[in-house]
Design an enzyme around this catalytic site. Structure first.
Site, short mmCIF file in Angstrom:
data_model
loop_
_atom_site.label_atom_id
_atom_site.label_comp_id
_atom_site.label_asym_id
_atom_site.label_seq_id
_atom_site.Cartn_x
_atom_site.Cartn_y
_atom_site.Cartn_z
N GLU A 95 -2.80 -1.22 -0.78
CA GLU A 95 -3.80 -1.91 -1.58
C GLU A 95 -3.20 -2.96 -2.50
O GLU A 95 -3.78 -4.00 -2.72
CB GLU A 95 -4.60 -0.89 -2.39
CG GLU A 95 -5.99 -1.37 -2.68
CD GLU A 95 -6.90 -0.23 -3.08
OE1 GLU A 95 -8.07 -0.47 -3.33
OE2 GLU A 95 -6.42 0.92 -3.14
N ASP A 96 -2.04 -2.66 -3.03
CA ASP A 96 -1.51 -3.50 -4.11
C ASP A 96 -0.29 -4.34 -3.76
O ASP A 96 0.23 -5.04 -4.61
CB ASP A 96 -1.13 -2.62 -5.32
CG ASP A 96 -2.34 -1.87 -5.88
OD1 ASP A 96 -3.46 -2.29 -5.57
OD2 ASP A 96 -2.13 -0.89 -6.61
#
Ligand code: MN
Length: 505
Positions: A95-96
């Site tokens: 996600e990051d």
């Protein structure tokens, strides 16, 4: 596989390396749990995560890697397996960072990738504090996790987020804390994970109910501390008495009641905020090696001190729905002061603290401590809530296999979809937007003309899937529902209304 000692030696020799000291705690924790963990792989995962998050910082200002590391340490402390610990280290990577699930799978295999994917998927669920949706949300949370380990990682992740909550803006603090109380702590409780449940609750408490928390801290906490001193005296006497009777003690300790759970008890009408009515402010916990000894200890202590009538509880013979086992009694102790005693075996203790996660410990522990394990102990066969999906020991030999197979069959016939606002709607499998529309409101059902699923236009007969975000497009000029909808509408509510209204036109 690398030996743990070799690795620690290597790291110590290399102590000029900045990251080495970081890795030590996780390795130290692994030593305590008896699992075949390939430490080289853990180290690889750590390095991978650190590189991926390079240059990112937490709101606290710490390097981002601190968060996945703390998550993994919690999982290691729970005694979870290698893949879970690695997934803990990598849980925020897709996600990051610029790396994705394919990278995770390539380096750490499909099992780890699957866990990480599950965590990413659960990330979309948000609770906005509307109580009537809380139960659906809890169910959805569980049903979306194909593997119960995903939930354990989410718990560890949330625990660290709560510990660093003070760095977030106030509205966010409140939302996350409330979600933690009503969703996370509640799930932890149902999975029998007393330790995590208690920690989550006490971390969230000050943000959700700041005034009440202050009251507890100022008025009640000192009373707990006072009681703690008294219990220390009781423990000394118990120790002597049990030694006289040749009972092998694993541990005796005072357990102060957790602040939030004490608060919840205090505000019940029966207690009416009167702390003197509460006998388990500090319980005395006696841990022994066998079930037989539990009952023996109970007898010995009842000879020593008179029990309060009606307060002897045999949760060994009749475990709580979440699997909790123990003997409880309340006695008139020294100086007539009332003390609650909790007597249990080591295994019951592990179960009470770690719940489902303790399953790993049992297996290993049984092998190494056949004698200590004691006869007559049955791990909780039925966690009531998820009863249908578990046949603890019968079907599954290997503990890891056990947890992977603990998908949520209870919900096999249900799906959970979201409104655009994030409220969770519970529907039968193969339900369609028409079912959804009638579930939300009859008017919406009668006037629906189309739908959007996850932002994409979809026909009304589309079969909905778990986690879909569903939006209904209505046409106020529509006169009545279409009979054709009966071909695909699944819920009785929708079918009845369609039949009814279509007939009248
Ligand atoms: Mn995270």
């Amino acid at each position: 596989m690398a030996s743990v000692d070799d690795l620690i030696k290597a790291i110590k020799q290399n102590s000029s390396n900045r990251q080495s000291s970081h890795r030590l705690p996780i390795i130290a924790n692994l030593r305590k749990s008896n699992h075949n963990v390939d430490l080289d792989m853990i180290r690889l995962a750590y390095d991978f995560a650190e590189q991926a998050h390079q240059g990112q910082a937490r709101k606290s200002g710490e390097p981002y890697i601190e968060h996945p590391l703390q998550t993994a340490i919690t999982l290691a402390k729970m005694g979870l397996d290698q893949d879970t610990i690695i997934a803990g280290l990598l849980h925020d990577v897709p996600e990051d960072t610029k790396f994705n699930l394919v990278d995770v799978e390539k380096n750490f295999g499909p099992e780890v990738a699957n866990l990480v994917a599950g965590i990413t998927k659960l990330g979309i669920i948000k609770y906005r504090g509307i109580e009537k949706y809380a139960e659906n949300l809890r169910k959805m949370f569980i049903s979306m996790a194909q593997d119960i380990r995903i939930i354990l990682i989410k718990m560890a992740d949330r625990l660290h987020n709560l510990k660093t909550l003070k760095y977030l803006p106030p509205e966010k603090q409140k939302r996350i804390a409330q979600e933690s109380l009503e969703i996370y702590a509640s799930i932890a409780n149902r999975l029998g994970m007393g330790q995590i449940k208690g920690e989550i609750e006490d971390l969230a408490f000050p943000y959700v109910l700041p005034e009440e928390y202050r009251w507890m801290k100022e008025e009640i906490l000192p009373k707990i501390e006072l009681k703690m001193e008294h219990v220390e005296q009781v423990i000394k006497t118990i120790r002597k008495e049990l030694a006289k009777n040749r009972i092998q003690i694993v541990s005796i300790h005072g357990r102060p009641k957790r602040l939030y759970s004490l608060y919840k008890k205090l505000i019940k009408p029966h207690y009416n905020r009167d702390v003197s009515k509460i006998y388990d402010l500090v319980a005395t916990r006696i841990i022994v090696t066998s079930v037989a000894d539990c009952y023996k200890v109970l007898g010995i202590l009842h000879q020593l001190w008179k029990p309060l009538p009606g307060r002897i509880k045999d949760y060994i013979a009749q475990p709580k729905p979440n699997g909790y086992q123990s003997l409880h009694t309340t006695i008139f102790g020294p100086e007539g002061k009332i003390v609650e005693l909790q007597i249990r075996t080591n295994k019951m203790h592990e179960q009470a603290e770690y719940g489902i996660a303790a399953h790993w410990h049992y297996k290993e522990w049984d092998k190494k401590n056949k004698k200590i394990a004691g006869k007559g102990y049955t791990p909780p066969e039925k966690l009531k809530w998820i009863q249908d999906l578990v046949n603890w020991q019968k079907e599954i030999q290997d503990s890891q296999q056990y947890l992977t197979s603990l998908t949520v069959d209870v919900f096999k016939n249900r799906i959970f979809v979201l409104t655009p606002k994030g409220d969770v709607i519970d529907l039968p499998e193969e339900a369609t937007p028409v079912d959804f529309a009638y579930h939300v409101h009859t008017y919406i059902g009668d006037h629906c003309s189309g739908s959007r699923i996850n932002g994409q236009i979809a026909s009304l007969d589309t079969v909905l899937k778990n986690g879909d975000v569903v939006e209904i497009i209505t046409d106020k000029n529509r006169k009545a529902p279409s009979r054709d909808w009966l071909k695909f509408a699944k819920t009785q509510a929708a079918r009845g209304k369609i039949r009814n209204r279509a007939r009248n036109h």
